[in-house]
Design an enzyme around this catalytic site. Structure first.
Site, PDB file in Angstrom:
ATOM      1  N   GLY A   1     -42.066   4.150   2.768  1.00  0.00           N
ATOM      2  CA  GLY A   1     -42.681   5.181   1.938  1.00  0.00           C
ATOM      3  C   GLY A   1     -43.856   5.875   2.601  1.00  0.00           C
ATOM      4  O   GLY A   1     -44.635   6.562   1.944  1.00  0.00           O
TER       5      GLY A   1
ATOM      6  N   SER B   1     -38.619   4.890   5.613  1.00  0.00           N
ATOM      7  CA  SER B   1     -38.682   6.324   5.898  1.00  0.00           C
ATOM      8  C   SER B   1     -37.462   6.862   6.655  1.00  0.00           C
ATOM      9  O   SER B   1     -37.583   7.765   7.478  1.00  0.00           O
ATOM     10  CB  SER B   1     -39.975   6.670   6.627  1.00  0.00           C
ATOM     11  OG  SER B   1     -41.094   6.302   5.817  1.00  0.00           O
TER      12      SER B   1
ATOM     13  N   GLU C   1     -37.026  -4.098   7.236  1.00  0.00           N
ATOM     14  CA  GLU C   1     -37.874  -3.023   6.740  1.00  0.00           C
ATOM     15  C   GLU C   1     -39.334  -3.280   7.102  1.00  0.00           C
ATOM     16  O   GLU C   1     -40.042  -3.982   6.372  1.00  0.00           O
ATOM     17  CB  GLU C   1     -37.760  -2.926   5.214  1.00  0.00           C
ATOM     18  CG  GLU C   1     -36.363  -2.639   4.724  1.00  0.00           C
ATOM     19  CD  GLU C   1     -36.402  -1.937   3.368  1.00  0.00           C
ATOM     20  OE1 GLU C   1     -35.843  -0.852   3.267  1.00  0.00           O
ATOM     21  OE2 GLU C   1     -37.028  -2.475   2.430  1.00  0.00           O
TER      22      GLU C   1
ATOM     23  N   GLY D   1     -35.080   4.564   0.579  1.00  0.00           N
ATOM     24  CA  GLY D   1     -35.844   4.729  -0.653  1.00  0.00           C
ATOM     25  C   GLY D   1     -35.921   6.200  -1.034  1.00  0.00           C
ATOM     26  O   GLY D   1     -34.988   6.778  -1.596  1.00  0.00           O
ATOM     27  N   GLY D   2     -37.053   6.831  -0.697  1.00  0.00           N
ATOM     28  CA  GLY D   2     -37.320   8.217  -1.076  1.00  0.00           C
ATOM     29  C   GLY D   2     -36.155   9.173  -0.893  1.00  0.00           C
ATOM     30  O   GLY D   2     -35.811   9.925  -1.819  1.00  0.00           O
TER      31      GLY D   2
ATOM     32  N   ASN E   1     -32.072   2.764  -2.331  1.00  0.00           N
ATOM     33  CA  ASN E   1     -32.922   1.908  -3.168  1.00  0.00           C
ATOM     34  C   ASN E   1     -33.763   2.851  -4.033  1.00  0.00           C
ATOM     35  O   ASN E   1     -34.719   3.436  -3.554  1.00  0.00           O
ATOM     36  CB  ASN E   1     -33.813   1.032  -2.272  1.00  0.00           C
ATOM     37  CG  ASN E   1     -34.814   0.204  -3.077  1.00  0.00           C
ATOM     38  OD1 ASN E   1     -34.723   0.142  -4.312  1.00  0.00           O
ATOM     39  ND2 ASN E   1     -35.757  -0.418  -2.390  1.00  0.00           N
ATOM     40  N   TRP E   2     -33.345   2.969  -5.283  1.00  0.00           N
ATOM     41  CA  TRP E   2     -34.008   3.926  -6.174  1.00  0.00           C
ATOM     42  C   TRP E   2     -35.387   3.447  -6.628  1.00  0.00           C
ATOM     43  O   TRP E   2     -36.147   4.223  -7.197  1.00  0.00           O
ATOM     44  CB  TRP E   2     -33.138   4.178  -7.403  1.00  0.00           C
ATOM     45  CG  TRP E   2     -31.919   5.007  -7.155  1.00  0.00           C
ATOM     46  CD1 TRP E   2     -31.364   5.356  -5.948  1.00  0.00           C
ATOM     47  CD2 TRP E   2     -31.089   5.625  -8.156  1.00  0.00           C
ATOM     48  NE1 TRP E   2     -30.259   6.133  -6.143  1.00  0.00           N
ATOM     49  CE2 TRP E   2     -30.061   6.315  -7.490  1.00  0.00           C
ATOM     50  CE3 TRP E   2     -31.118   5.643  -9.554  1.00  0.00           C
ATOM     51  CZ2 TRP E   2     -29.072   7.021  -8.172  1.00  0.00           C
ATOM     52  CZ3 TRP E   2     -30.129   6.348 -10.235  1.00  0.00           C
ATOM     53  CH2 TRP E   2     -29.121   7.033  -9.551  1.00  0.00           C
ATOM     54  N   LYS E   3     -35.676   2.161  -6.437  1.00  0.00           N
ATOM     55  CA  LYS E   3     -36.945   1.583  -6.914  1.00  0.00           C
ATOM     56  C   LYS E   3     -37.123   1.890  -8.411  1.00  0.00           C
ATOM     57  O   LYS E   3     -36.131   1.987  -9.117  1.00  0.00           O
ATOM     58  CB  LYS E   3     -38.107   2.083  -6.052  1.00  0.00           C
ATOM     59  CG  LYS E   3     -37.818   1.894  -4.559  1.00  0.00           C
ATOM     60  CD  LYS E   3     -39.006   2.049  -3.676  1.00  0.00           C
ATOM     61  CE  LYS E   3     -38.578   1.815  -2.228  1.00  0.00           C
ATOM     62  NZ  LYS E   3     -39.685   1.818  -1.306  1.00  0.00           N
TER      63      LYS E   3
ATOM     64  N   HIS F   1     -37.470  -7.813  -1.203  1.00  0.00           N
ATOM     65  CA  HIS F   1     -38.068  -6.540  -0.794  1.00  0.00           C
ATOM     66  C   HIS F   1     -39.586  -6.734  -0.688  1.00  0.00           C
ATOM     67  O   HIS F   1     -40.179  -7.463  -1.492  1.00  0.00           O
ATOM     68  CB  HIS F   1     -37.733  -5.442  -1.808  1.00  0.00           C
ATOM     69  CG  HIS F   1     -38.100  -4.076  -1.304  1.00  0.00           C
ATOM     70  ND1 HIS F   1     -39.394  -3.608  -1.334  1.00  0.00           N
ATOM     71  CD2 HIS F   1     -37.348  -3.102  -0.737  1.00  0.00           C
ATOM     72  CE1 HIS F   1     -39.413  -2.391  -0.795  1.00  0.00           C
ATOM     73  NE2 HIS F   1     -38.190  -2.052  -0.424  1.00  0.00           N
TER      74      HIS F   1
ATOM     75  N   GLU G   1     -41.961  -4.980  -1.583  1.00  0.00           N
ATOM     76  CA  GLU G   1     -42.698  -4.651  -2.824  1.00  0.00           C
ATOM     77  C   GLU G   1     -42.635  -5.820  -3.802  1.00  0.00           C
ATOM     78  O   GLU G   1     -43.603  -6.117  -4.499  1.00  0.00           O
ATOM     79  CB  GLU G   1     -42.129  -3.358  -3.439  1.00  0.00           C
ATOM     80  CG  GLU G   1     -42.564  -2.143  -2.620  1.00  0.00           C
ATOM     81  CD  GLU G   1     -41.592  -0.976  -2.655  1.00  0.00           C
ATOM     82  OE1 GLU G   1     -40.728  -0.917  -3.554  1.00  0.00           O
ATOM     83  OE2 GLU G   1     -41.713  -0.101  -1.759  1.00  0.00           O
TER      84      GLU G   1
HETATM   85  P1  PGA Z   1     -38.433   4.478   1.998  1.00  0.00           P
HETATM   86  O1  PGA Z   1     -38.171   3.046   1.309  1.00  0.00           O
HETATM   87  O2  PGA Z   1     -37.110   4.967   2.535  1.00  0.00           O
HETATM   88  O3  PGA Z   1     -38.953   5.353   0.872  1.00  0.00           O
HETATM   89  O4  PGA Z   1     -39.424   4.267   3.067  1.00  0.00           O
HETATM   90  C1  PGA Z   1     -37.285   2.128   1.881  1.00  0.00           C
HETATM   91  C2  PGA Z   1     -37.254   0.860   1.062  1.00  0.00           C
HETATM   92  O5  PGA Z   1     -38.318   0.406   0.600  1.00  0.00           O
HETATM   93  O6  PGA Z   1     -36.186   0.272   0.858  1.00  0.00           O
END
Ligand code: PGA
Length: 249
Positions: free
Chosen positions: A172, A212, A166, A233-234, A9-11, A94, A96
């Protein structure tokens, strides 16, 4: 047997030219035929990303869609636009988007149905906050998100959905759920899906863990019986993603 899905997930990261560069950098590293791999990229990166993954096993996903078919919805992107551009997966719900953009359970359900109607694979996210975990509400909360998300979805369609668990406190933050905590919730999601549908359907639905996940903790998380992959994500923006994709090597 459920095939694992490793989804990046590149956001809101990477411009179109940076996206092409990252895909080229990761090309040799993300090769593993025993898993499915996808990059969920920002909307504007979809077209160059689809082009850049041609000839590989990596699929492209979107991070959002709108639930109406087409029309006067300035700024939105339809399911037909995504499929026409070569997109296979689409994230919805998600935390966010729920938090910053007020995406509700009802929106998630409409998006899920729209995606399925167009042959897209929904990646439906759910997860509890730290307060909810600490006050013992995790299971009730997750079950309510699952129930609403799958409302009026047939068993046949439900089997095509990917659920991503999640925990918000792990996104994050560098604070990963332990494999036992993640398995406990993913196992309960499957149990609940069996109650909503039946065992066979629940056994077909892929459940990912996200929050994470990195090259160091992926193998242990992915070894859990009810964890069928990761939403990353990251670590998906780095060469570490290749290590996660090859967690079984
Ligand atoms: P993260 O994000 O791996 O940076 O914690 C995961 C996500 O929000 O899908």
């Amino acid at each position: 047997m459920r095939k694992k899905l490793i989804a990046g997930n590149w956001k809101m990261n990477k411009t179109p030219s940076e996206a092409k560069k990252l895909i080229a950098e990761l090309k040799e590293l993300v090769v593993n035929d025993s898993v499915d791999v996808c990059y969920c990229v920002p909307a504007i990166d979809i077209v160059p990303a689809v082009e850049a993954v041609k000839g590989t096993n990596v699929a492209i996903g979107a991070q959002n869609l709108y639930f109406e078919e087409s029309g006067a919805y300035t700024g939105e992107i339809s399911a037909a636009m995504l499929t026409d551009a070569g997109v296979k997966y689409v994230i919805m719900g998600h935390s966010e988007r729920r938090g910053y953009f007020h995406e509700t359970d009802a929106d998630v359900n409409k998006k899920l149905k729209k995606a399925l109607g167009h042959g897209l694979v929904p990646i439906m996210c759910c997860g509890e906050s730290l307060e909810q975990r600490e006050s013992g509400e995790t299971f009730t909360w997750i079950r309510s998100q699952i129930k609403a998300g799958f409302d009026a979805v047939s068993a046949e369609d439900a089997a095509k959905v990917v659920v991503a668990y999640e925990p918000i406190w792990a996104i994050g933050t560098g604070k990963t759920a332990t494999s036992a905590q993640a398995e406990e919730v993913c196992g309960d999601i499957r149990k609940f899906l069996a109650e909503l549908y039946d065992e066979t359907t629940a056994d077909r639905i892929r459940i990912l863990y996200g929050g994470s996940m990195n090259a160091g903790n992926a193998a242990e998380l992915l070894a859990q019986p009810d964890i069928d992959g990761g939403l990353i994500g990251g670590a998906s923006l780095k060469t570490d993603f290749g290590k996660i994709v090859n967690y079984d090597k």
